[in-house]
Scaffold this motif. Sequence first.
Motif, PDB file in Angstrom:
ATOM      1  N   VAL A 161      30.960 -18.320  40.396  1.00 29.20           N
ATOM      2  CA  VAL A 161      30.167 -18.042  41.598  1.00 29.20           C
ATOM      3  C   VAL A 161      28.674 -18.068  41.266  1.00 29.20           C
ATOM      4  O   VAL A 161      27.872 -18.668  41.961  1.00 29.20           O
ATOM      5  N   SER A 162      28.295 -17.424  40.188  1.00 29.57           N
ATOM      6  CA  SER A 162      26.872 -17.434  39.850  1.00 29.57           C
ATOM      7  C   SER A 162      26.704 -17.231  38.352  1.00 29.57           C
ATOM      8  O   SER A 162      27.596 -16.709  37.674  1.00 29.57           O
ATOM      9  N   THR A 163      25.578 -17.665  37.856  1.00 27.21           N
ATOM     10  CA  THR A 163      25.254 -17.378  36.458  1.00 27.21           C
ATOM     11  C   THR A 163      23.993 -16.526  36.457  1.00 27.21           C
ATOM     12  O   THR A 163      23.176 -16.608  37.367  1.00 27.21           O
ATOM     13  N   GLU A 164      23.869 -15.724  35.437  1.00 25.90           N
ATOM     14  CA  GLU A 164      22.706 -14.845  35.366  1.00 25.90           C
ATOM     15  C   GLU A 164      21.805 -15.312  34.234  1.00 25.90           C
ATOM     16  O   GLU A 164      22.293 -15.606  33.135  1.00 25.90           O
ATOM     17  N   ARG A 165      20.502 -15.377  34.487  1.00 24.47           N
ATOM     18  CA  ARG A 165      19.569 -15.879  33.471  1.00 24.47           C
ATOM     19  C   ARG A 165      18.791 -14.726  32.862  1.00 24.47           C
ATOM     20  O   ARG A 165      18.058 -14.031  33.577  1.00 24.47           O
ATOM     21  N   TRP A 166      18.947 -14.532  31.569  1.00 26.20           N
ATOM     22  CA  TRP A 166      18.285 -13.423  30.879  1.00 26.20           C
ATOM     23  C   TRP A 166      17.100 -13.947  30.063  1.00 26.20           C
ATOM     24  O   TRP A 166      17.270 -14.822  29.218  1.00 26.20           O
ATOM     25  N   LYS A 167      15.957 -13.327  30.275  1.00 23.61           N
ATOM     26  CA  LYS A 167      14.799 -13.680  29.429  1.00 23.61           C
ATOM     27  C   LYS A 167      15.076 -13.273  27.985  1.00 23.61           C
ATOM     28  O   LYS A 167      14.677 -13.951  27.034  1.00 23.61           O
ATOM     29  N   ALA A 168      15.803 -12.161  27.833  1.00 19.73           N
ATOM     30  CA  ALA A 168      16.084 -11.653  26.485  1.00 19.73           C
ATOM     31  C   ALA A 168      16.941 -12.633  25.687  1.00 19.73           C
ATOM     32  O   ALA A 168      17.047 -12.494  24.469  1.00 19.73           O
ATOM     33  N   LEU A 169      17.559 -13.629  26.378  1.00 19.55           N
ATOM     34  CA  LEU A 169      18.388 -14.598  25.639  1.00 19.55           C
ATOM     35  C   LEU A 169      17.593 -15.855  25.261  1.00 19.55           C
ATOM     36  O   LEU A 169      18.139 -16.770  24.638  1.00 19.55           O
TER      37      LEU A 169
END
Length: 450
Positions: A315-323
Amino acid sequence: HQGVFVLREKRGVIYPLDYKYRVDTCYPEYYPRFVNAPTVITLVGLPARGKTYMAKKLGRYLNWIGIKTKVFNVGEYRRRAVGSDKLHDFFRVDNTEAYKKRRQCAIACLEDVSKFLNRGGQVAIFDATNTTFERRALIMDFSKNHGFKVFFMESICEDTDIVAANIKEVKVFSPDYVTVDRDTAVDDFRERIKHYEDAYQPLSLEKEGNLSFIKIINAGEQYLVNNIDGYLQSRAVYFLMNSHIKKRSIYLARHGESEFNVQKRLGGDSDLTVRGEEFSFALARFIEDEKLNDLKVWTSQLKRAVDTAQYLKVVSTERWKALNEMDHGIYDGMTKDEIKKMAPEEHKVIEEHPFNYRYPRGESYSDVCARLEPVIMELERQSNVLVICHEAILQCLMAYFLDHSSGELPNLSIPFHTVFKLTPIAYGCRVERYPLFVTAASSAGSASDK
Ligand code: ATP
């Protein structure tokens, strides 16, 4: 009194065998002299309540955040002292001889705890049942003599399914049962639990209310936290309250090959190559075959990682700056050869101190580990997750889950176009490696993206 048990004559410390005089009242108020005094984290609980599991997991976490921690398991001292063929009779409450031996093993283990903490260790995790007031009073006395803080962690589990699974999946494989068959081991372990139940005195708010402790009830259904003393204890509580034991897997993958990978350039934010794009397809197919209906997908905020997730049916992906990949500072976008030519001395330092070297105006591995802490904590809380990011970041995540030292971390191999599936088991993680057979620059011997 049954007599006085002299344990450490040399230093003139005498521990009475019976601590009733204290238990009936309460432990005397005790504060170590220093805020940052070394801490003895002491497990409490019946057998098969996850004590060793939690001890090892918390130990791994504390070491990872830079707190020098070691787990001391009294069972290992017992096996060394009396052999590993002792069946449940050895644990009977009325077996006085065996009781003395078990107590001596606990004390020998505490002696090693003190050696470790007096030689620079910060936290010793004392993994034993510690199910009686007397035993906990002994630990308090020992710690008071050495100026250590004590934090108790009690696991109470009345969920019979969890206990049965723990016996069947973990306990029957204990070194205590190498010479008996599984059914005998299960029956014997249940008898052992009964002996401990006969003498069990859970941590008591009434009698031990001035101690610092957490009670973990039914593997995290509820918690009771009492009298937390300082930063380290609150970090431990925070970690324990975020962990769970439900079955799940964490999938880790580097983004598909990017333009910069082909040019052997560090960092940047370039697009995927055709092969990188092929990997994105292959990854989507692989994940579909895993048949997970609750999968969460996390990527970094960089194009090559976001695009690698593009074909996944979620459904959705989450984008992490920490990654995001390690920040290479002034060397971002350069090749290793260019750095070597431009700053040969600097290049030497990178090679000599890979974990602590910080790129000018950029980051070190050590910095990356620190910024990944919220990601780690969230991974502990979640069920199935796929993380798509970058080599240095994945090395840090793998080092955490597989308990690698900071010395080993920069050398961990994270090849392109390969999925790592990590599944928590008994006291660690099972790792499965799935190369998806899409060629990439690195497999032809070129540089990675860091
Ligand atoms: P013993 O006293 O015999 O050494 P133990 O209490 O140390 O036993 P473990 O060997 O740690 O028990 O048991 C491991 C199992 O406990 C794992 O399968 C793990 O999933 C499970 N477990 C982890 N945490 C908990 C918990 N809080 N409550 C119950 N079970 C748990």
